[in-house]
Design an enzyme around this catalytic site. Sequence first.
Site, PDB file in Angstrom:
ATOM      1  N   ASP A 139      42.061  28.592 -11.885  1.00  0.00           N
ATOM      2  CA  ASP A 139      40.897  28.383 -11.014  1.00  0.00           C
ATOM      3  C   ASP A 139      41.144  27.190 -10.093  1.00  0.00           C
ATOM      4  O   ASP A 139      41.324  26.068 -10.557  1.00  0.00           O
ATOM      5  CB  ASP A 139      39.656  28.137 -11.881  1.00  0.00           C
ATOM      6  CG  ASP A 139      38.354  28.235 -11.101  1.00  0.00           C
ATOM      7  OD1 ASP A 139      38.346  27.898  -9.904  1.00  0.00           O
ATOM      8  OD2 ASP A 139      37.341  28.636 -11.695  1.00  0.00           O
ATOM      9  N   SER A 156      30.147  29.963 -11.788  1.00  0.00           N
ATOM     10  CA  SER A 156      30.346  28.859 -10.859  1.00  0.00           C
ATOM     11  C   SER A 156      29.091  27.980 -10.798  1.00  0.00           C
ATOM     12  O   SER A 156      28.708  27.379 -11.785  1.00  0.00           O
ATOM     13  CB  SER A 156      30.740  29.411  -9.487  1.00  0.00           C
ATOM     14  OG  SER A 156      31.245  28.409  -8.643  1.00  0.00           O
ATOM     15  N   HIS A 215      39.303  31.756  -9.606  1.00  0.00           N
ATOM     16  CA  HIS A 215      37.854  31.565  -9.614  1.00  0.00           C
ATOM     17  C   HIS A 215      37.181  32.928  -9.514  1.00  0.00           C
ATOM     18  O   HIS A 215      36.757  33.370  -8.439  1.00  0.00           O
ATOM     19  CB  HIS A 215      37.449  30.661  -8.453  1.00  0.00           C
ATOM     20  CG  HIS A 215      36.056  30.097  -8.590  1.00  0.00           C
ATOM     21  ND1 HIS A 215      35.691  29.248  -9.611  1.00  0.00           N
ATOM     22  CD2 HIS A 215      34.941  30.262  -7.824  1.00  0.00           C
ATOM     23  CE1 HIS A 215      34.433  28.891  -9.472  1.00  0.00           C
ATOM     24  NE2 HIS A 215      33.947  29.514  -8.400  1.00  0.00           N
TER      25      HIS A 215
END
Length: 229
Positions: free
Chosen positions: A159, A111, A191
Site C-alpha cells: 500500500d 481507507s 491500496h
Amino acid sequence: MKHSNFVVQSPATPAEQLILLFHGVGDNPVAMGEIGSYFAKDFPQALVVSIGGPFAFGNGDGRQWFSVQGITEDNRAQRIAEVMPTFVETVRYWQQHSGVGYAGTALVGFSQGSIMALEGLKAEAKLAGRVVAFSGRFAQLPQADFGDSVVHLIHGETDGVIAAEHAQAAADRLQAVGGDVTLDIEPGVGHAISSGMMNAALERLHYYVPQRYWEEAMFGKRGDLIAFK
C-alpha cells in the site's frame, strides 16, 4: 449535515446483525455497497448499509468524511474530532433503527472510512462489537483498549497511500494495552481490497473467537453479547 446511504440488504425478519460500511475519499456509498454485497451474502440476517461521508469531494458524486487537502500528521486528528459527533450519531441512528445493539454491530471501512471507524472506537465507548479496517490507520495510536470490541486490521503489503506499517503499529499498540485485535497483511496488494483481503474479513467475522469468550470460559461467566457467526 446529513449522510447519504445505500441499503445493501434489509432482511425480512428483525436483523440479527448490523453491518455499516464506510468508503474512502472520493468514493460513494453505492460503489462501497459492492463490498457490502459480500457481507450480505455471508450474513443473510444482517442489515447491511453503506454510508456516505457528509462532505462532497470534487464536482461529482464523491464524498468524504474530512478534507485531505493540506492534511498532515499534526492536523489529521483535529479534522477527525470535528466530524466525529456526526459519525457516532450515524452509527447510533442505524442501531436504533435496526434494534441491534453495539455487540451485534460491525463497522467496515476502507481507507478514510477505516480511519473513522477506528477513531470512533476511541471516541465512543461500546460503539461497535467489531471493526473491520481495510487499508486504514489510527490518526493517533490508542492509549487504552476498547473493552469487548474487536479490531480486525486488514492491509495490502505494498500500500503506497497508507503504509502497512501503520496497521502493524496499531496491532502492536492494541496488543500492548490489552486490546482484542487481529492483523492480516496481504502480499503484493496495494491500496485496494483484494479477494484475499475480503476472504480474511469474512473468516474473521465468522470464526475468530473474541478474547471475552475465552475469559468467560475460564472464569465461568456467561456472556450476553451477540457474536457474528
